[in-house]
Enzyme design. Structure first.
Site, PDB file in Angstrom:
ATOM      1  N   CYS A 195      -9.970  -6.980   2.013  1.00 35.25           N
ATOM      2  CA  CYS A 195     -10.123  -5.612   2.516  1.00 35.25           C
ATOM      3  C   CYS A 195     -11.576  -5.167   2.483  1.00 35.25           C
ATOM      4  O   CYS A 195     -11.978  -4.314   3.254  1.00 35.25           O
ATOM      5  CB  CYS A 195      -9.297  -4.648   1.690  1.00 35.25           C
ATOM      6  N   ASN A 231      -6.033  -8.823  -8.022  1.00 31.08           N
ATOM      7  CA  ASN A 231      -6.080  -9.629  -6.812  1.00 31.08           C
ATOM      8  C   ASN A 231      -7.372 -10.415  -6.647  1.00 31.08           C
ATOM      9  O   ASN A 231      -7.403 -11.415  -5.955  1.00 31.08           O
ATOM     10  CB  ASN A 231      -5.849  -8.748  -5.579  1.00 31.08           C
ATOM     11  N   HIS A 268       4.481 -10.153   2.027  1.00 29.39           N
ATOM     12  CA  HIS A 268       3.581 -11.170   2.603  1.00 29.39           C
ATOM     13  C   HIS A 268       2.718 -11.879   1.569  1.00 29.39           C
ATOM     14  O   HIS A 268       2.031 -12.840   1.887  1.00 29.39           O
ATOM     15  CB  HIS A 268       2.738 -10.572   3.731  1.00 29.39           C
ATOM     16  N   SER A 320       5.004  -6.562  -2.384  1.00 28.88           N
ATOM     17  CA  SER A 320       4.795  -6.734  -0.946  1.00 28.88           C
ATOM     18  C   SER A 320       5.181  -8.145  -0.518  1.00 28.88           C
ATOM     19  O   SER A 320       4.737  -9.125  -1.118  1.00 28.88           O
ATOM     20  CB  SER A 320       3.322  -6.472  -0.621  1.00 28.88           C
ATOM     21  N   THR A 380      13.678   4.398  10.270  1.00 28.04           N
ATOM     22  CA  THR A 380      14.646   3.325  10.494  1.00 28.04           C
ATOM     23  C   THR A 380      14.174   2.065   9.785  1.00 28.04           C
ATOM     24  O   THR A 380      13.003   1.686   9.883  1.00 28.04           O
ATOM     25  CB  THR A 380      14.811   3.069  12.012  1.00 28.04           C
ATOM     26  N   THR A 410       0.835  -1.203   0.000  1.00 27.42           N
ATOM     27  CA  THR A 410       0.000   0.000   0.000  1.00 27.42           C
ATOM     28  C   THR A 410       0.870   1.254   0.000  1.00 27.42           C
ATOM     29  O   THR A 410       0.603   2.203  -0.746  1.00 27.42           O
ATOM     30  CB  THR A 410      -0.921  -0.009   1.236  1.00 27.42           C
TER      31      THR A 410
HETATM   32  C1  PLP Z   1      -2.317  -7.020  -1.107  1.00 23.93           C
HETATM   33  C2  PLP Z   1      -2.298  -6.030  -2.216  1.00 23.93           C
HETATM   34  C3  PLP Z   1      -1.889  -4.708  -2.005  1.00 23.93           C
HETATM   35  C4  PLP Z   1      -1.556  -4.183  -0.632  1.00 23.93           C
HETATM   36  O1  PLP Z   1      -0.379  -4.732  -0.122  1.00 23.93           O
HETATM   37  P1  PLP Z   1      -0.138  -4.627   1.484  1.00 23.93           P
HETATM   38  O2  PLP Z   1       1.282  -5.032   1.646  1.00 23.93           O
HETATM   39  O3  PLP Z   1      -1.093  -5.576   2.103  1.00 23.93           O
HETATM   40  O4  PLP Z   1      -0.383  -3.212   1.860  1.00 23.93           O
HETATM   41  C5  PLP Z   1      -1.857  -3.846  -3.066  1.00 23.93           C
HETATM   42  N1  PLP Z   1      -2.185  -4.271  -4.298  1.00 23.93           N
HETATM   43  C6  PLP Z   1      -2.567  -5.528  -4.549  1.00 23.93           C
HETATM   44  C7  PLP Z   1      -2.904  -5.937  -5.945  1.00 23.93           C
HETATM   45  C8  PLP Z   1      -2.647  -6.454  -3.515  1.00 23.93           C
HETATM   46  O5  PLP Z   1      -3.049  -7.703  -3.768  1.00 23.93           O
END
Ligand code: PLP
Length: 387
Positions: free
Chosen positions: A326, A152, A202, A200, A238, A73
């Site tokens: 979300c 997503n 995760h 990202s 940091t 994000t």
């Molecule tokens: C999960 C996701 C995000 C947000 O990533 P976070 O690390 O959870 O903030 C943004 N864009 C897409 C397409 C995602 O699947």
């Protein structure tokens, strides 16, 4: 024994054991601040540098083009607000699509409140952004185009190379939210021809709370997080040293043998799609049939509510989602499904099953053994089901 089948890998993924191992030293003995000059901090500084090299190597970028953020994000916010503010003397028009993640859509809406104008490109019924539509939307004052690499919710993979080349022709900056793509399909920034790319950790076996923005050398973009001199004066704060070490390890593992993994996961996806189509009437597959993330399955089951379906699947030990994580919890239908042209009542009955590296064929068989009955029961309870 109670079954647990995790099929929500587009929402987040389990941290791989090797990733956790790579992180632990920086949560224990090597706690130094990478900016400090004494010896104790050297290991932390080296971990950040190594993470940067690993991310760059995975994307075909130079390490000097990788900037760590707190999440996908933040990377999206930085790319869009940073590029908009740095280039506003040239114009104040931005182009994006109707099916972006809220990290992009809400950022664009914020800029609209501050004097920018935004065109939200429609998509076809499979979720594809048309290159011709992009060409037509470009104006004299267009300064930024942001189109996601893979969606997503429905898994559709956009023709980024073609879209980015249109932007390059017109000397307009091109950003792609590749949060769903990285680790799932090959992503090479040079091959794609993008200026900015978000990811990202995760979403591909890394920890939550760390992401990165690729900024092509020479790209005009403002600082987003003002503070100290970290990230070569471009992102204060940091560094999340353990998170960065985890991100580096996760992206290295996720991009190794990516073609092999893609084939295996695609085979599971196809088995699940075929099984659902064979056993459940009035099931509509959402998204593109082939230009699709390997692990994404998204169906609308007419006459039932997605939330009711999720609760019954949960009772059987299956974790899935309806719309995106979300927005579930709100009763609004998904903006992505509405953009495909689906009517509200159908868009409400959607189910996303997202397959990850850890899933097995036995788990897919298990889902196929319980899902048809759940749908049947819910339809029997539905006042609108014609039978
Ligand atoms: C999960 C996701 C995000 C947000 O990533 P976070 O690390 O959870 O903030 C943004 N864009 C897409 C397409 C995602 O699947």
């Amino acid at each position: 024994m109670e079954q647990f089948v995790y099929l929500d890998n587009s929402a987040t993924t389990p941290v791989k054991p090797e990733v956790l191992e790579a992180m632990l030293p920086y949560l224990k003995a090597e706690f130094g601040n990478p900016s400090s000059i004494y010896k104790k901090a050297a290991a932390a500084e080296m971990a950040v540098a190594e993470g940067r090299r690993q991310v760059a190597a995975a994307l075909g970028a130079d390490p000097s083009e990788i900037f760590f953020t707190a999440c996908g994000t933040e990377a999206d916010n930085w790319a869009i607000k940073g590029a908009a503010l740095a280039n506003q003397a040239k114009g104040k028009h931005i182009i994006t699509s109707q099916i972006e993640h809220h990290a992009v859509l809400h950022t664009a809406a914020y800029l609209e409140k501050h004097g920018f104008s935004v065109t939200y490109l429609p998509v076809d019924e499979q979720g594809i952004v048309s290159p011709d539509a992009l060409r037509d939307a470009i104006r004299e004052d267009t300064i930024l185009i942001s189109i996601m690499m893979a969606n997503n919710e429905i898994g559709t993979v956009e023709p980024i190379r073609e879209l980015a080349s249109i932007a390059a022709e017109k000397k307009i900056l091109f950003h792609t939210d590749a949060v769903q793509a990285v680790g799932s399909i090959p992503v090479d920034v040079k091959e794609l021809g993008v200026d900015l790319l978000s990811l990202s950790a995760h979403k591909f076996g890394g920890p939550k709370g760390v992401g990165a923005l690729y900024i092509k050398k020479g790209t005009k973009i403002d600082t987003f997080m003002h503070g100290g001199a970290q990230e070569r004066n471009r992102r204060g704060g940091t560094e999340n040293v353990a998170g960065i070490a985890g991100l580096g390890k996760a992206i290295t593992l996720a991009t190794q043998n990516i073609e092999e993994k893609r084939e295996r996961i695609t085979a599971l996806r196809e088995k699940l799609i075929a099984g659902i189509m064979e056993t459940i009437p009035h099931a509509r597959l959402n998204g593109h049939r082939t230009e699709r993330l390997p692990g994404n399955v998204n169906f609308c089951f007419q006459y039932i509510e997605g939330e009711a379906l999720l609760l019954r699947l949960d009772a059987k030990g299956i974790a899935a989602s309806s719309g995106s994580a979300c927005t579930s919890g709100s009763l609004d239908p998904s903006h992505v499904l509405l953009a495909l042209g689906l009517p509200h009542e159908i868009a409400h009955g959607s189910l996303r099953l997202s397959i990850g590296e850890q899933n097995t064929e036995a788990e897919i068989d298990y889902v196929l053994s319980v899902l048809p009955d759940i749908v049947k029961i819910l339809r029997a309870m539905s006042p609108i089901y014609p039978g």
